[in-house]
Design a protein around this motif. Sequence first.
Motif, PDB file in Angstrom:
ATOM      1  N   SER A 158      79.666  46.455  80.842  1.00 18.93           N
ATOM      2  CA  SER A 158      79.862  47.760  80.229  1.00 18.93           C
ATOM      3  C   SER A 158      81.137  47.781  79.396  1.00 18.93           C
ATOM      4  CB  SER A 158      79.961  48.838  81.312  1.00 18.93           C
ATOM      5  OG  SER A 158      80.362  50.067  80.751  1.00 18.93           O
ATOM      6  N   SER A 159      81.056  48.319  78.201  1.00 20.80           N
ATOM      7  CA  SER A 159      82.237  48.445  77.355  1.00 20.80           C
ATOM      8  C   SER A 159      82.906  49.804  77.546  1.00 20.80           C
ATOM      9  CB  SER A 159      81.866  48.256  75.885  1.00 20.80           C
ATOM     10  OG  SER A 159      80.966  49.279  75.495  1.00 20.80           O
ATOM     11  N   GLU A 160      82.302  50.655  78.368  1.00 21.74           N
ATOM     12  CA  GLU A 160      82.840  51.990  78.577  1.00 21.74           C
ATOM     13  C   GLU A 160      83.769  52.083  79.770  1.00 21.74           C
ATOM     14  OE1 GLU A 160      80.470  55.212  77.919  1.00 21.74           O
ATOM     15  OE2 GLU A 160      79.469  54.309  76.214  1.00 21.74           O
ATOM     16  N   ARG A 161      83.494  51.332  80.831  1.00 20.36           N
ATOM     17  CA  ARG A 161      84.300  51.452  82.044  1.00 20.36           C
ATOM     18  C   ARG A 161      84.326  50.113  82.752  1.00 20.36           C
ATOM     19  NH1 ARG A 161      85.590  55.979  85.740  1.00 20.36           N
ATOM     20  NH2 ARG A 161      84.956  57.211  83.988  1.00 20.36           N
TER      21      ARG A 161
END
Length: 171
Positions: A158-161
């Motif tokens: 994941s690049s978000e979290r």
Amino acid sequence: MIRHRGAESGGAFEVQRVDGRGAKTAPAVPLDDPLSRALPDTAARLGEELVWYLESYLDYPYGPHQNRAERVQAALQCWGEETFTTLSGQGQARDDYRDATRHGHGELQLAIVSDTPRILSWPWEALRDPQVGDLAQHCRIDRQLDSVADPPLPAGLSSERVGILLVTARP
């Protein structure tokens, strides 16, 4: 946003207000390295005393250790107020801070921006508004790199979290 500009262990700092109405930057101000500042009545540096306070004090928080802990707390409070006053005590930075906190500090987010690990390791959570107290108890304080690019993420991550678990063995 408190952006570090300059030398490895010090230099100048700009205070920028970034919101939906654009960004404003106050003139850069110099700050002293709190971790090299000596505490009253001791030759120890604040950084070394802070390590003792966070890692060893609770093992035996009595007698002379209480006095030492109170000196560390007082030194942190002093640095926090001096730093807050230096960064937000006058001119554009003061006006932006007042405007950003007009409805309370709950929505305030401070970002400490630098590419210097020493600057990012300063005890920014000790920033203290004399009228409000420790800012870390009222708002969010983050640290971030200024111009160093993030490393590429492996496929499927994941690049978000990103969750990080830190386990350390200390006596």
